[in-house]
Design a protein around this motif. Sequence first.
Motif, PDB file in Angstrom:
ATOM      1  N   MET A   1       0.796  -1.239  -0.177  1.00 52.72           N
ATOM      2  CA  MET A   1      -0.102  -0.032  -0.003  1.00 52.72           C
ATOM      3  C   MET A   1       0.833   1.278   0.124  1.00 52.72           C
ATOM      4  N   ILE A   2       0.685   2.390  -0.791  1.00 52.26           N
ATOM      5  CA  ILE A   2       0.911   3.629  -1.160  1.00 52.26           C
ATOM      6  C   ILE A   2       0.309   4.983  -0.056  1.00 52.26           C
ATOM      7  N   ARG A   3       0.961   5.423  -0.261  1.00 50.84           N
ATOM      8  CA  ARG A   3       0.551   6.652   0.812  1.00 50.84           C
ATOM      9  C   ARG A   3      -0.742   6.979  -0.013  1.00 50.84           C
ATOM     10  N   SER A   4      -0.993   7.437  -0.986  1.00 51.47           N
ATOM     11  CA  SER A   4      -1.631   7.547  -2.310  1.00 51.47           C
ATOM     12  C   SER A   4      -3.389   6.367  -1.221  1.00 51.47           C
ATOM     13  N   GLU A   5      -3.159   5.454  -1.606  1.00 49.91           N
ATOM     14  CA  GLU A   5      -3.730   4.328  -1.218  1.00 49.91           C
ATOM     15  C   GLU A   5      -4.073   4.441  -0.021  1.00 49.91           C
ATOM     16  N   LEU A   6      -3.487   5.074   0.924  1.00 51.61           N
ATOM     17  CA  LEU A   6      -4.189   5.101   2.488  1.00 51.61           C
ATOM     18  C   LEU A   6      -4.929   5.837   2.803  1.00 51.61           C
ATOM     19  N   ILE A   7      -4.644   7.320   1.728  1.00 54.66           N
ATOM     20  CA  ILE A   7      -5.530   8.206   2.405  1.00 54.66           C
ATOM     21  C   ILE A   7      -6.750   7.784   1.170  1.00 54.66           C
ATOM     22  N   GLN A   8      -7.241   7.259   0.009  1.00 53.68           N
ATOM     23  CA  GLN A   8      -8.229   6.936  -0.811  1.00 53.68           C
ATOM     24  C   GLN A   8      -9.067   5.843   0.160  1.00 53.68           C
ATOM     25  N   LYS A   9      -9.005   5.528   1.247  1.00 54.60           N
ATOM     26  CA  LYS A   9      -8.835   4.215   1.503  1.00 54.60           C
ATOM     27  C   LYS A   9      -9.567   4.775   2.905  1.00 54.60           C
ATOM     28  N   SER A  11     -10.518   8.082   3.374  1.00 56.00           N
ATOM     29  CA  SER A  11     -11.459   8.958   2.279  1.00 56.00           C
ATOM     30  C   SER A  11     -12.677   8.455   1.807  1.00 56.00           C
ATOM     31  N   ASP A  12     -12.503   7.430   1.718  1.00 51.29           N
ATOM     32  CA  ASP A  12     -13.910   6.114   1.306  1.00 51.29           C
ATOM     33  C   ASP A  12     -14.905   5.545   2.487  1.00 51.29           C
ATOM     34  N   GLU A  13     -13.512   5.192   3.776  1.00 47.69           N
ATOM     35  CA  GLU A  13     -14.376   4.586   4.657  1.00 47.69           C
ATOM     36  C   GLU A  13     -14.732   5.823   6.281  1.00 47.69           C
ATOM     37  N   ASN A  14     -14.739   6.891   5.490  1.00 45.45           N
ATOM     38  CA  ASN A  14     -14.732   8.171   6.148  1.00 45.45           C
ATOM     39  C   ASN A  14     -15.209   9.292   5.432  1.00 45.45           C
ATOM     40  N   PRO A  15     -16.832   8.870   4.622  1.00 44.39           N
ATOM     41  CA  PRO A  15     -17.070   9.733   3.822  1.00 44.39           C
ATOM     42  C   PRO A  15     -17.709  11.127   4.759  1.00 44.39           C
ATOM     43  N   HIS A  16     -17.352  11.429   5.966  1.00 41.77           N
ATOM     44  CA  HIS A  16     -18.429  12.767   5.973  1.00 41.77           C
ATOM     45  C   HIS A  16     -16.953  14.049   6.558  1.00 41.77           C
ATOM     46  N   LEU A  17     -15.578  13.243   5.929  1.00 42.66           N
ATOM     47  CA  LEU A  17     -14.558  14.458   5.495  1.00 42.66           C
ATOM     48  C   LEU A  17     -13.825  14.232   4.310  1.00 42.66           C
ATOM     49  N   PHE A  18     -13.229  15.592   3.672  1.00 36.33           N
ATOM     50  CA  PHE A  18     -13.317  15.367   2.754  1.00 36.33           C
ATOM     51  C   PHE A  18     -11.818  14.800   2.932  1.00 36.33           C
ATOM     52  N   ARG A  19     -11.007  14.734   2.207  1.00 34.87           N
ATOM     53  CA  ARG A  19     -10.159  13.961   1.411  1.00 34.87           C
ATOM     54  C   ARG A  19      -8.490  15.331   0.961  1.00 34.87           C
ATOM     55  N   ASP A  21      -8.253  17.383   3.942  1.00 36.66           N
ATOM     56  CA  ASP A  21      -8.179  16.737   5.488  1.00 36.66           C
ATOM     57  C   ASP A  21      -8.110  15.755   5.533  1.00 36.66           C
ATOM     58  N   VAL A  22      -8.080  14.424   5.957  1.00 34.69           N
ATOM     59  CA  VAL A  22      -7.488  13.877   5.615  1.00 34.69           C
ATOM     60  C   VAL A  22      -6.285  13.340   4.951  1.00 34.69           C
ATOM     61  N   GLU A  23      -5.594  13.939   3.497  1.00 32.28           N
ATOM     62  CA  GLU A  23      -4.335  14.003   2.977  1.00 32.28           C
ATOM     63  C   GLU A  23      -3.331  15.121   4.346  1.00 32.28           C
ATOM     64  N   ARG A  24      -4.038  15.791   4.906  1.00 33.26           N
ATOM     65  CA  ARG A  24      -3.107  16.718   5.675  1.00 33.26           C
ATOM     66  C   ARG A  24      -2.795  15.826   6.874  1.00 33.26           C
ATOM     67  N   ILE A  25      -3.724  14.902   7.053  1.00 32.67           N
ATOM     68  CA  ILE A  25      -4.013  13.980   8.790  1.00 32.67           C
ATOM     69  C   ILE A  25      -2.933  13.541   8.669  1.00 32.67           C
ATOM     70  N   VAL A  26      -2.624  12.379   7.231  1.00 30.94           N
ATOM     71  CA  VAL A  26      -1.755  11.508   7.464  1.00 30.94           C
ATOM     72  C   VAL A  26       0.017  12.032   7.019  1.00 30.94           C
ATOM     73  N   THR A  27      -0.445  13.048   6.510  1.00 28.35           N
ATOM     74  CA  THR A  27       1.148  13.758   6.651  1.00 28.35           C
ATOM     75  C   THR A  27       1.288  14.376   7.528  1.00 28.35           C
ATOM     76  N   THR A  28       0.593  14.640   8.733  1.00 31.69           N
ATOM     77  CA  THR A  28       1.135  14.806   9.453  1.00 31.69           C
ATOM     78  C   THR A  28       1.824  13.864  10.492  1.00 31.69           C
ATOM     79  N   VAL A  29       1.019  12.776  10.718  1.00 32.55           N
ATOM     80  CA  VAL A  29       1.322  11.661  11.267  1.00 32.55           C
ATOM     81  C   VAL A  29       2.335  11.848  10.990  1.00 32.55           C
TER      82      VAL A  29
END
Length: 94
Positions: A1-9, A11-19, A21-29
């Motif tokens: 799994m690469i970073r973009s796949e993690l972000i997509q997964k 995002s798909d599991e949390n439709p209430h979050l904007f993509r 925002d998910v990118e920002r969270i993953v990058t911050t972690v």
Amino acid sequence: MIRSELIQKISDENPHLFRRDVERIVTTVFEEIIDAMARGDRVELRGFGAFSVKKRDSRTGRNPRTGDSVEVDEKHVPFFKTGKLLRDRLNGEA
């Protein structure tokens, strides 16, 4: 799994979050893990594993192409030790 796949997964599991925002969270972690390791700290994610930095002393190595001896400087390398939950899952025990 690469970073973009993690972000997509995520995002798909949390439709209430904007993509974005998910990118920002993953990058911050990831940045926090990198910053902690750069300071020499250990990062532990329970059930997953622990990231740490190990020091490799300087040594005399060998150039595989020519066979000549070369001095290899001291360096710090990342090290990952799996957690029990991850190890058990990989071995089909959980």
